[in-house]
Enzyme design. Structure first.
Site, PDB file in Angstrom:
ATOM      1  N   VAL A 149       0.833  -1.189   0.000  1.00 38.50           N
ATOM      2  CA  VAL A 149       0.000   0.000   0.000  1.00 38.50           C
ATOM      3  C   VAL A 149       0.878   1.253   0.000  1.00 38.50           C
ATOM      4  O   VAL A 149       0.672   2.189  -0.775  1.00 38.50           O
ATOM      5  CB  VAL A 149      -0.947  -0.005   1.223  1.00 38.50           C
ATOM      6  CG1 VAL A 149      -1.746   1.283   1.281  1.00 38.50           C
ATOM      7  CG2 VAL A 149      -1.878  -1.205   1.157  1.00 38.50           C
ATOM      8  N   GLU A 203      14.323  16.791   9.377  1.00 35.09           N
ATOM      9  CA  GLU A 203      15.477  17.249   8.573  1.00 35.09           C
ATOM     10  C   GLU A 203      15.043  17.778   7.217  1.00 35.09           C
ATOM     11  O   GLU A 203      15.578  18.762   6.715  1.00 35.09           O
ATOM     12  CB  GLU A 203      16.443  16.086   8.329  1.00 35.09           C
ATOM     13  CG  GLU A 203      17.264  15.688   9.543  1.00 35.09           C
ATOM     14  CD  GLU A 203      17.913  14.315   9.338  1.00 35.09           C
ATOM     15  OE1 GLU A 203      18.123  13.939   8.157  1.00 35.09           O
ATOM     16  OE2 GLU A 203      18.163  13.631  10.342  1.00 35.09           O
ATOM     17  N   ARG A 204      14.039  17.086   6.614  1.00 41.20           N
ATOM     18  CA  ARG A 204      13.659  17.441   5.234  1.00 41.20           C
ATOM     19  C   ARG A 204      12.408  18.316   5.179  1.00 41.20           C
ATOM     20  O   ARG A 204      11.835  18.516   4.122  1.00 41.20           O
ATOM     21  CB  ARG A 204      13.416  16.162   4.435  1.00 41.20           C
ATOM     22  CG  ARG A 204      14.671  15.297   4.472  1.00 41.20           C
ATOM     23  CD  ARG A 204      14.740  14.285   3.414  1.00 41.20           C
ATOM     24  NE  ARG A 204      15.845  13.370   3.723  1.00 41.20           N
ATOM     25  CZ  ARG A 204      15.825  12.075   3.507  1.00 41.20           C
ATOM     26  NH1 ARG A 204      14.769  11.529   2.933  1.00 41.20           N
ATOM     27  NH2 ARG A 204      16.849  11.331   3.817  1.00 41.20           N
ATOM     28  N   ALA A 234      -8.435   6.854   9.375  1.00 36.19           N
ATOM     29  CA  ALA A 234      -9.565   6.376   8.575  1.00 36.19           C
ATOM     30  C   ALA A 234      -9.425   4.886   8.295  1.00 36.19           C
ATOM     31  O   ALA A 234      -8.359   4.430   7.891  1.00 36.19           O
ATOM     32  CB  ALA A 234      -9.657   7.147   7.264  1.00 36.19           C
ATOM     33  N   PRO A 235     -10.489   4.117   8.528  1.00 41.03           N
ATOM     34  CA  PRO A 235     -10.417   2.686   8.231  1.00 41.03           C
ATOM     35  C   PRO A 235     -10.525   2.398   6.745  1.00 41.03           C
ATOM     36  O   PRO A 235     -10.214   1.308   6.294  1.00 41.03           O
ATOM     37  CB  PRO A 235     -11.629   2.112   8.974  1.00 41.03           C
ATOM     38  CG  PRO A 235     -12.593   3.243   9.063  1.00 41.03           C
ATOM     39  CD  PRO A 235     -11.767   4.504   9.119  1.00 41.03           C
ATOM     40  N   ASN A 236     -10.946   3.383   5.965  1.00 45.62           N
ATOM     41  CA  ASN A 236     -11.227   3.144   4.556  1.00 45.62           C
ATOM     42  C   ASN A 236     -10.967   4.445   3.797  1.00 45.62           C
ATOM     43  O   ASN A 236     -11.541   5.486   4.141  1.00 45.62           O
ATOM     44  CB  ASN A 236     -12.700   2.728   4.397  1.00 45.62           C
ATOM     45  CG  ASN A 236     -12.961   2.092   3.059  1.00 45.62           C
ATOM     46  OD1 ASN A 236     -12.300   2.409   2.063  1.00 45.62           O
ATOM     47  ND2 ASN A 236     -13.932   1.191   3.007  1.00 45.62           N
ATOM     48  N   HIS A 281     -16.833 -11.275  -3.586  1.00 49.67           N
ATOM     49  CA  HIS A 281     -15.377 -11.246  -3.513  1.00 49.67           C
ATOM     50  C   HIS A 281     -14.786 -12.497  -4.151  1.00 49.67           C
ATOM     51  O   HIS A 281     -15.484 -13.482  -4.402  1.00 49.67           O
ATOM     52  CB  HIS A 281     -14.926 -11.171  -2.054  1.00 49.67           C
ATOM     53  CG  HIS A 281     -15.131  -9.835  -1.417  1.00 49.67           C
ATOM     54  ND1 HIS A 281     -16.345  -9.448  -0.894  1.00 49.67           N
ATOM     55  CD2 HIS A 281     -14.289  -8.770  -1.239  1.00 49.67           C
ATOM     56  CE1 HIS A 281     -16.232  -8.207  -0.414  1.00 49.67           C
ATOM     57  NE2 HIS A 281     -15.007  -7.779  -0.611  1.00 49.67           N
ATOM     58  N   LYS A 305     -11.025 -15.306   0.096  1.00 52.06           N
ATOM     59  CA  LYS A 305     -11.359 -14.505   1.274  1.00 52.06           C
ATOM     60  C   LYS A 305     -11.802 -15.421   2.414  1.00 52.06           C
ATOM     61  O   LYS A 305     -12.584 -16.347   2.210  1.00 52.06           O
ATOM     62  CB  LYS A 305     -12.474 -13.539   0.905  1.00 52.06           C
ATOM     63  CG  LYS A 305     -12.808 -12.517   1.981  1.00 52.06           C
ATOM     64  CD  LYS A 305     -13.786 -11.474   1.436  1.00 52.06           C
ATOM     65  CE  LYS A 305     -14.195 -10.505   2.525  1.00 52.06           C
ATOM     66  NZ  LYS A 305     -13.068  -9.780   3.130  1.00 52.06           N
ATOM     67  N   THR A 357     -16.915  -4.681   5.405  1.00 53.26           N
ATOM     68  CA  THR A 357     -17.640  -3.530   4.846  1.00 53.26           C
ATOM     69  C   THR A 357     -19.139  -3.816   4.760  1.00 53.26           C
ATOM     70  O   THR A 357     -19.963  -2.940   5.051  1.00 53.26           O
ATOM     71  CB  THR A 357     -17.092  -3.188   3.435  1.00 53.26           C
ATOM     72  OG1 THR A 357     -15.703  -2.840   3.568  1.00 53.26           O
ATOM     73  CG2 THR A 357     -17.828  -2.017   2.826  1.00 53.26           C
TER      74      THR A 357
END
Lengths: 250, 250, 250, 250
Positions: free
Chosen positions: C12, C46-47, C105-107, C135, C139, C146
Site C-alpha cells: 500500500v 530534517e527534510r 480512517a479505516p477506509n 469477492h 477470502k 464492509t
C-alpha cells in the site's frame, strides 16, 4: 390455425387469449372454463379447434388432455402437477393417436429457459459459479424453484464434465452469509419490494466473470413461448416435455 | 506435454509462461524471444517441444509457424494479423504435415467467446437486442472490436432466422443518444476511469429481458483458454480458426 | 506540500509513494520503513516534511504519531488497530499541539464511503433493503467487514427514522437461502474466482428499486482518498476519524 | 387527514386514490374529475378536505389551485406545465393565505430523486461519470428527460467544485458510439422490449467505480412520494418546488 384456450378465465389464460387474438396466424375460436358464459370441451370439436392451450388445474388437466388426444387435437400445456405416472399415461394415449402432439412445459419464458441452458452449458468452463434470485417479499419459498432447478442443472453439467468443487476459502462466517447449498452450488435469495422475478448466474475464472441474468417484469413474459408452442406442436407428434427442444436446443 | 512459449518476454507471453509452469500436466521447456537470455527456434526441437504458444508479432509469426509445422510441433497462436492469404499459406504447410494441429484464435477469453456465442444464439428469440461495452478512458476506438463483432454475429443470426428489425419508436433525439448502428444493432460505448474491459448484451421480449455480461478484470483472463488450446491442439490436426470448436460449440 | 510516507516499502505504501510523486501539488521528500535504504523518523524534520501518510503496523503507529504530533507534522493514517483508548491518547497529544491535524480512517476508498453513506441516507425511504457483497474465493470471512458495517449503518438509520422491519413472507426455505441477518438486514456473500471486491445495496418500495453498487477493481482505489486527506489535513486541526467529514458529508 | 383527489379518473389519479384509501392515516373524501359520477370543486369544502392531490391537466390546474389556496386547502401537485410565470402567480395567491402549503413536483418517485441527488453529490469526487437510460422501445424521445436532467445536475455540480472535463481518449469512432453530449456528460439511451424505465449513473476513479441505478417497474412507484407529500405539506406553508426538500435533502 384454429386455437382453443382451456382455463380462459384465469389470469394466465386471459393473457393467452389476448396473445392468440393479436397473432395474425392464429385464430381464437373457443374459450373453455367453468362459468356461465364459457364454452365446454364439446365446443372444441364443434368449432374445428386444431390445438389447445391448457392453463387449468391438476384436477382437470388429465381429463382435458384425454379428450383432446382422442380427437386429434394438439395441446400446449402449462398446468402443473405432472409426475412420471401422468406422463406415462399421456404417452399411452398418444400411442393410439400417433399424429397428435402434446407439449408439457413447466416454464414458457424463453428468457428463463435460455438462462438455465446457457448457465449449464458454461458452467464446466469456469472454476466458480453461484446463483442469485431476487423476488418481491410476498414470496413464500426461498430459494425459488427456478433457482433450485438452475443449480441442479449446473451441478449435473459440472459432474458430467468432471469439474471439481467450486473454490471457497471461507473459514469464519455468519449463519447464512454464504447462501444455501444446492448440490454444491451456492444459491442466494433476496426479497425486495418493487421487484418481480429476477435471477442471475455468475460464473468466474481467472481475471474474468460471465453473468447471465433474467428479469421477468410482467406476467406476459410467457406468451411468446406459448405462441411458439402452438406454432410448432403439430410438427412434434407424441409427447414433448419442456420447451427446450422447440427452441432448437438439444 | 512439453511446451515452448514464443514471445515469452512480452506481457502476455510472460503470463502464459507462469500459467504453463503452474499447470501440473504441462512442462515449460523453452522460452523463445529476442534478447540475450532467450532461447531461439532451434531450442524447440533440441528440447523435444511438442506444442508452442505464439504471442509474438505479425512480422515473425509466419516464420515461427513454418518452422513448427515442418518439425511436427503443434501451435496455439494468439498473434494478430491473420488474413485469408496467411491462413491459406498455413493450410498448405499443414497439408504436408497432416498430424500437426494449429489453432489461430483472435480471442482466448472463454467468457468473451461464450458471451458472443450465447448472444447470437438467443438473438432470434427476442424482439430487441442492444450491445453496451464499457472500457477505461484511455482506449482509442469506440465501439470496441469485440462489441462490433458481437453486433455482427447477432445481426447475422437474426437475418438467418428471418427476424425483423428491432423496434424503435424514437422520433426526436440528441445526436448519438441511441448509440452507433452496426448492421442494424445499436452499440453503446462507455469510457469510465476504473473500468477494465466489460460488455453487456441486453435482449428483450414482452415482459422479460435476458442480459449476458462479460467482465474482464485482469489480463490473466486469457490463460485458461490458452491452456485449453494446448491440451486439445494435438487432437485437432490441421488448421482451426477460433477457440469455439475446442469448446464443443459447433 | 512536502510529504513523507511511513511504511513506504509495503504494497500500500508503495502505491501511495507513486501517487504522491505523480501529484503536481505534492512533493515526496521522505520514505520511511525498516530496511537499509529507508529513511528513519529523524528524516521527517530534517527534510521539512509537513504531512505524513502512515500505512505501517499497529505495533509502531503510535510511536510514529507521537513523533509527528510533537513536531507539528500532520498525519493521514490508514494503519489498523485503533480502539477508543488509542484515539484518546492521540487526542491528548493533539491538545498539546493544537494546530496539528491527524486523520485516522479505516477506509480511504471514496466509492466505498459514498456507497455506505448513500445507502444509510436512502434506507428510511424504502420498505426493503438488502446487501450483497461479492469477492474472490480466497477470502476467509463472510460477510465482508464492509458489508457488515453497511448493514449496521442502514439498521441504525432506519431505527432513528422509526422505519419498521423489512417485509419478508418467507415461510419455507433452505438453510442460508435468505442470507445472514445483521441487525435485521439481510446480507449475502458471494465468492467467485475473477472477482476482486464488490458490494451492492438494493433498496425497494412499491414499483421501484434503487441500487447502489461499488466495484473495487484494483488496489490503487484508495489513493484518491489518501491524496484528498493530505490536501485537507492541515485545515482540520485535531483528530478526525473517518474520511467522511473531509468529503463534506456531515 | 381528509384528502381530495383532482383528476381522480385518470390512470395516475386512480392509483393515488387507491394509495390514499390504503393508508391508515389518510381518508379519501372527494374524487374530482370530469364526468357524471365525479365530484366538483365545491365538494372539497363541503366535505372538509384538508389537502388535495392534483394530477389533472395544464389547462385546469391553475383554476384548481386558486380555489384550494383561497379556501386554505393544501395541495400536492404532479400536473405538468409550470413555468416561472405560473410559479410567481402561485406565490402571489399564497402570500394572501400564509398558512397554506403547495408542493409542485415534476417527479414523485423517491428512487429517481435520490438517484439524481446522489449522482450530483458524488460526481465531483470521481474523474469519470456517464449516464445510461433504458426504456421500452415505444418511447419517442432519446435521451429521456430524467437522463438529460441528471446529466445537467452532474455537470453543474462538477463545475461548482472545479472538476475538469471527464477523460476520453477516443480518436476513432462510429457515429453515436460514445452517446450524446449533455453539458460535457455522455448520455446513452437504450430501447429494449420488456423494459419499463431504468437509469444508471456510473462514476469512476482509479481502480474503482460507483454505480447508482434506478429501476421503475410499475406506475405505482410515485405513490409513496405523493403520500409523503400529503403528510408533510401542512408543515411546509408557502410554495415548495420539488420533493427534495421534504426528503431532508437541502
Amino acid at each position: 390455425m384454429r386455437v382453443g384456450v382451456l382455463g380462459a378465465r384465469g389470469k394466465v389464460g386471459a393473457e393467452v387469449c389476448r396473445a392468440v387474438e393479436a397473432a395474425e396466424d392464429l385464430e381464437l375460436v373457443a374459450q373453455v372454463d367453468t362459468g356461465d358464459d364459457s364454452d365446454d370441451l364439446g365446443a372444441l370439436t364443434e368449432r374445428g379447434v386444431q390445438a389447445v392451450v391448457d392453463f387449468t388445474h391438476p384436477d382437470v388437466v388429465m381429463d382435458n388432455l384425454r379428450h383432446c388426444v382422442e380427437h386429434g387435437i394438439h395441446a400446449v400445456v402449462g398446468t402443473t402437477g405432472f409426475d412420471d405416472a401422468r406422463l406415462d399415461t399421456l404417452r399411452g394415449w398418444l400411442d393410439a393417436s400417433p399424429a397428435t402432439g402434446v407439449l408439457v412445459a413447466p416454464n414458457f419464458s424463453v428468457g428463463a429457459i435460455l438462462m438455465m441452458r446457457f448457465a449449464a452449458e458454461a458452467a464446466p468452463y469456469f472454476e466458480s459459479v453461484e446463483v442469485v434470485e431476487l423476488h418481491h417479499p410476498d414470496k413464500a419459498d426461498a430459494p425459488s424453484g427456478t433457482a433450485t432447478r438452475t443449480a441442479r442443472l449446473i451441478a449435473a453439467a459440472r459432474a458430467e464434465a468432471g469439474s471439481g468443487p467450486v473454490p471457497d476459502a471461507t473459514s469464519t462466517s455468519l449463519d447464512g452469509a454464504r447462501g444455501a447449498d444446492v448440490d454444491g452450488i451456492r444459491v442466494h435469495g433476496l426479497r425486495v419490494r418493487g421487484l418481480v422475478a429476477h435471477q442471475e448466474v455468475i460464473l468466474g475464472g481467472p481475471g474474468e466473470t460471465l453473468t447471465i441474468r433474467h428479469d421477468s417484469l410482467d406476467r406476459v413474459s410467457f406468451t411468446p413461448g406459448v405462441l411458439l408452442g402452438l406454432r410448432q406442436v403439430a410438427a412434434h407428434p407424441g409427447l414433448t416435455v419442456g420447451l427446450e427442444s422447440y427452441l432448437g436446443l438439444s
